[in-house]
Design a protein around this motif. Structure first.
Motif, mmCIF file in Angstrom:
data_model
loop_
_atom_site.group_PDB
_atom_site.id
_atom_site.type_symbol
_atom_site.label_atom_id
_atom_site.label_comp_id
_atom_site.label_asym_id
_atom_site.label_seq_id
_atom_site.Cartn_x
_atom_site.Cartn_y
_atom_site.Cartn_z
ATOM 1 N N THR A 5 1.072 5.949 0.855
ATOM 2 C CA THR A 5 1.803 5.510 1.901
ATOM 3 C C THR A 5 1.255 4.464 2.673
ATOM 4 O O THR A 5 1.799 3.892 3.499
ATOM 5 N N GLY A 6 0.015 3.947 2.106
ATOM 6 C CA GLY A 6 -0.529 2.841 2.978
ATOM 7 C C GLY A 6 0.265 1.612 2.647
ATOM 8 O O GLY A 6 0.297 0.659 3.532
ATOM 9 N N ALA A 7 1.284 1.646 1.550
ATOM 10 C CA ALA A 7 2.208 0.635 1.313
ATOM 11 C C ALA A 7 3.176 0.342 2.233
ATOM 12 O O ALA A 7 3.669 -0.631 2.640
ATOM 13 N N LEU A 8 3.524 1.472 3.125
ATOM 14 C CA LEU A 8 4.383 1.607 4.446
ATOM 15 C C LEU A 8 3.804 0.520 5.310
ATOM 16 O O LEU A 8 4.660 -0.206 5.973
ATOM 17 N N ILE A 9 2.454 0.780 5.662
ATOM 18 C CA ILE A 9 1.699 -0.263 6.533
ATOM 19 C C ILE A 9 1.895 -1.711 6.078
ATOM 20 O O ILE A 9 2.092 -2.704 6.966
ATOM 21 N N LEU A 10 1.665 -1.978 4.843
ATOM 22 C CA LEU A 10 1.832 -3.319 4.339
ATOM 23 C C LEU A 10 3.181 -3.893 4.540
ATOM 24 O O LEU A 10 3.298 -4.922 4.896
ATOM 25 N N GLY A 11 4.206 -2.933 4.118
ATOM 26 C CA GLY A 11 5.410 -3.338 4.375
ATOM 27 C C GLY A 11 5.794 -3.651 5.895
ATOM 28 O O GLY A 11 6.449 -4.810 6.111
ATOM 29 N N ALA A 12 5.474 -2.881 6.567
ATOM 30 C CA ALA A 12 5.851 -2.945 8.151
ATOM 31 C C ALA A 12 5.195 -4.348 8.693
ATOM 32 O O ALA A 12 5.467 -4.894 9.660
ATOM 33 N N ALA A 13 3.940 -4.677 8.129
ATOM 34 C CA ALA A 13 3.248 -6.032 8.439
ATOM 35 C C ALA A 13 3.979 -7.236 7.737
ATOM 36 O O ALA A 13 3.597 -8.180 8.103
ATOM 37 N N GLY A 14 5.030 -6.987 6.899
ATOM 38 C CA GLY A 14 5.607 -8.235 6.170
ATOM 39 C C GLY A 14 5.001 -8.673 5.021
ATOM 40 O O GLY A 14 5.445 -9.613 4.574
ATOM 41 N N PHE A 15 3.938 -7.974 4.573
ATOM 42 C CA PHE A 15 3.308 -8.543 3.391
ATOM 43 C C PHE A 15 3.918 -8.178 1.854
ATOM 44 O O PHE A 15 3.694 -8.460 0.897
ATOM 45 N N LEU A 16 4.994 -7.256 1.857
ATOM 46 C CA LEU A 16 5.671 -6.847 0.924
ATOM 47 C C LEU A 16 7.246 -7.598 0.640
ATOM 48 O O LEU A 16 7.757 -7.589 -0.465
ATOM 49 N N THR A 17 7.407 -8.436 1.620
ATOM 50 C CA THR A 17 8.659 -9.373 1.362
ATOM 51 C C THR A 17 8.737 -10.090 -0.111
ATOM 52 O O THR A 17 7.847 -10.841 -0.423
ATOM 53 N N GLY A 18 9.898 -9.785 -0.808
ATOM 54 C CA GLY A 18 9.984 -10.141 -2.042
ATOM 55 C C GLY A 18 9.024 -9.785 -3.252
ATOM 56 O O GLY A 18 9.057 -10.383 -4.195
ATOM 57 N N GLU B 187 11.601 1.365 0.139
ATOM 58 C CA GLU B 187 12.651 0.555 -0.352
ATOM 59 C C GLU B 187 12.938 -0.807 0.753
ATOM 60 O O GLU B 187 13.095 -1.798 0.114
ATOM 61 N N PRO B 188 13.083 -0.396 2.131
ATOM 62 C CA PRO B 188 13.301 -1.493 2.797
ATOM 63 C C PRO B 188 12.246 -2.581 3.063
ATOM 64 O O PRO B 188 12.728 -3.595 3.464
ATOM 65 N N TYR B 189 11.369 -2.417 2.566
ATOM 66 C CA TYR B 189 10.064 -3.377 2.639
ATOM 67 C C TYR B 189 9.903 -4.337 1.542
ATOM 68 O O TYR B 189 9.378 -5.373 1.713
ATOM 69 N N CYS B 190 10.485 -4.166 0.432
ATOM 70 C CA CYS B 190 9.926 -4.953 -0.934
ATOM 71 C C CYS B 190 11.075 -5.162 -1.640
ATOM 72 O O CYS B 190 12.451 -4.484 -1.293
ATOM 73 N N SER B 191 11.085 -5.923 -2.595
ATOM 74 C CA SER B 191 12.213 -6.316 -3.604
ATOM 75 C C SER B 191 12.674 -5.197 -4.350
ATOM 76 O O SER B 191 13.784 -5.195 -5.010
ATOM 77 N N GLU B 192 11.394 -4.536 -4.902
ATOM 78 C CA GLU B 192 11.839 -3.592 -5.981
ATOM 79 C C GLU B 192 10.433 -2.281 -5.983
ATOM 80 O O GLU B 192 9.466 -2.612 -5.665
ATOM 81 N N VAL B 193 11.061 -1.092 -5.847
ATOM 82 C CA VAL B 193 9.972 -0.042 -5.713
ATOM 83 C C VAL B 193 9.990 0.460 -7.325
ATOM 84 O O VAL B 193 10.771 0.757 -8.120
ATOM 85 N N VAL B 194 8.408 0.372 -7.842
ATOM 86 C CA VAL B 194 8.445 0.370 -9.045
ATOM 87 C C VAL B 194 7.703 1.537 -9.070
ATOM 88 O O VAL B 194 6.675 2.122 -8.741
ATOM 89 N N GLN B 195 8.441 2.684 -10.154
ATOM 90 C CA GLN B 195 7.737 4.127 -10.121
ATOM 91 C C GLN B 195 6.533 4.026 -11.248
ATOM 92 O O GLN B 195 6.640 4.584 -12.309
ATOM 93 N N GLU B 196 5.423 3.437 -11.018
ATOM 94 C CA GLU B 196 4.430 3.360 -11.718
ATOM 95 C C GLU B 196 2.959 4.050 -11.007
ATOM 96 O O GLU B 196 3.162 4.008 -9.580
ATOM 97 N N ARG B 197 1.960 4.204 -11.584
ATOM 98 C CA ARG B 197 0.609 4.363 -11.015
ATOM 99 C C ARG B 197 0.121 3.518 -9.971
ATOM 100 O O ARG B 197 -0.301 3.693 -9.200
ATOM 101 N N PHE B 198 0.239 2.223 -10.793
ATOM 102 C CA PHE B 198 -0.249 1.331 -9.767
ATOM 103 C C PHE B 198 0.550 -0.196 -10.219
ATOM 104 O O PHE B 198 1.130 -0.302 -11.378
ATOM 105 N N VAL B 199 0.747 -1.078 -9.346
ATOM 106 C CA VAL B 199 1.508 -2.185 -9.661
ATOM 107 C C VAL B 199 0.629 -3.331 -8.953
ATOM 108 O O VAL B 199 0.129 -3.217 -7.691
#
Length: 195
Positions: free
Chosen positions: A104-117, A131-143
């Motif tokens: 869930t560190g990705a939520l911090i990345l998203g809130a900072a605007g670094f996941l747009t697109g 979901e609100p922070y990125c263009s696509e949530v990929v259900q994989e171990r790493f992306v």
């Protein structure tokens, strides 16, 4: 490569340690030049979600001074993403070449605007929050999407670390790191996501 590991109260330690263990081998094996790292936070001491206390020497440094920033996850990210002071500090990393987040560190990345697109992943329990922070949530171990790397839940940190090592070097180096870590579960280039 100068790396900043961002720590905060109630983080999950394995999210940090898995990636840290794998990636610091870049310096030990001399696979990259000038490898260094700092543990950074917005306060002088943090306590993880199991009670481990860590002293911090680098409090709110300018994150633009780093080539890589790494943020682990933990239940507290669900609230921390709304902490405007903390997020403003994270945004100083806008010029960092690599942005790496596990769980869930990705939520911090998203809130900072670094996941747009961007395409990204996180702990499966937080796909809907991402979901609100990125263009696509990929259900994989790493992306990987460009120079943004995201990892799934907890132990995915190890695989993400090895994938990052491989992305900067080659299969031979990542196999040396796997051997040093006694970690046979990662398969080079078999789960490559993004570009």
């Amino acid at each position: 490569m100068k790396m900043a590991y961002i720590l905060f109260d109630k983080m999950t330690a394995l999210d940090l340690v898995g990636f840290y263990e794998a990636v610091t081998w870049l310096g030990i094996l001399k696979a990259q030049e000038n490898v260094s790292w700092h543990f950074c936070s917005n306060k002088e001491q943090i306590t993880d979600d199991r009670g481990l206390t860590i002293q911090i020497k680098h409090v709110c440094p300018d994150l633009s001074d780093y080539d890589l920033i790494f943020i682990p996850g933990g239940m507290s990210t669900r609230q921390l993403r709304f902490d405007t002071e903390f997020i403003s500090w994270i945004q100083t990393a806008r010029d960092a070449e690599y942005k790496v987040f596990v769980c869930t560190g990705a939520l911090i990345l998203g809130a900072a605007g670094f996941l747009t697109g961007k395409r990204a992943t996180t702990n499966p329990s937080a796909y809907d929050l991402l979901e609100p922070y990125c263009s696509e949530v990929v259900q994989e171990r790493f992306v990987r999407d460009g120079n943004v790397f995201t990892g799934g839940g907890v132990s995915a940190s190890i695989d993400l670390g090895l994938y990052f090592v491989e992305s900067l070097t080659n299969e031979n180096v990542v196999r040396q790191v796997q051997e040093a870590m006694h970690y046979p579960y990662y398969s080079p280039f078999t789960n490559k996501q993004g570009s």
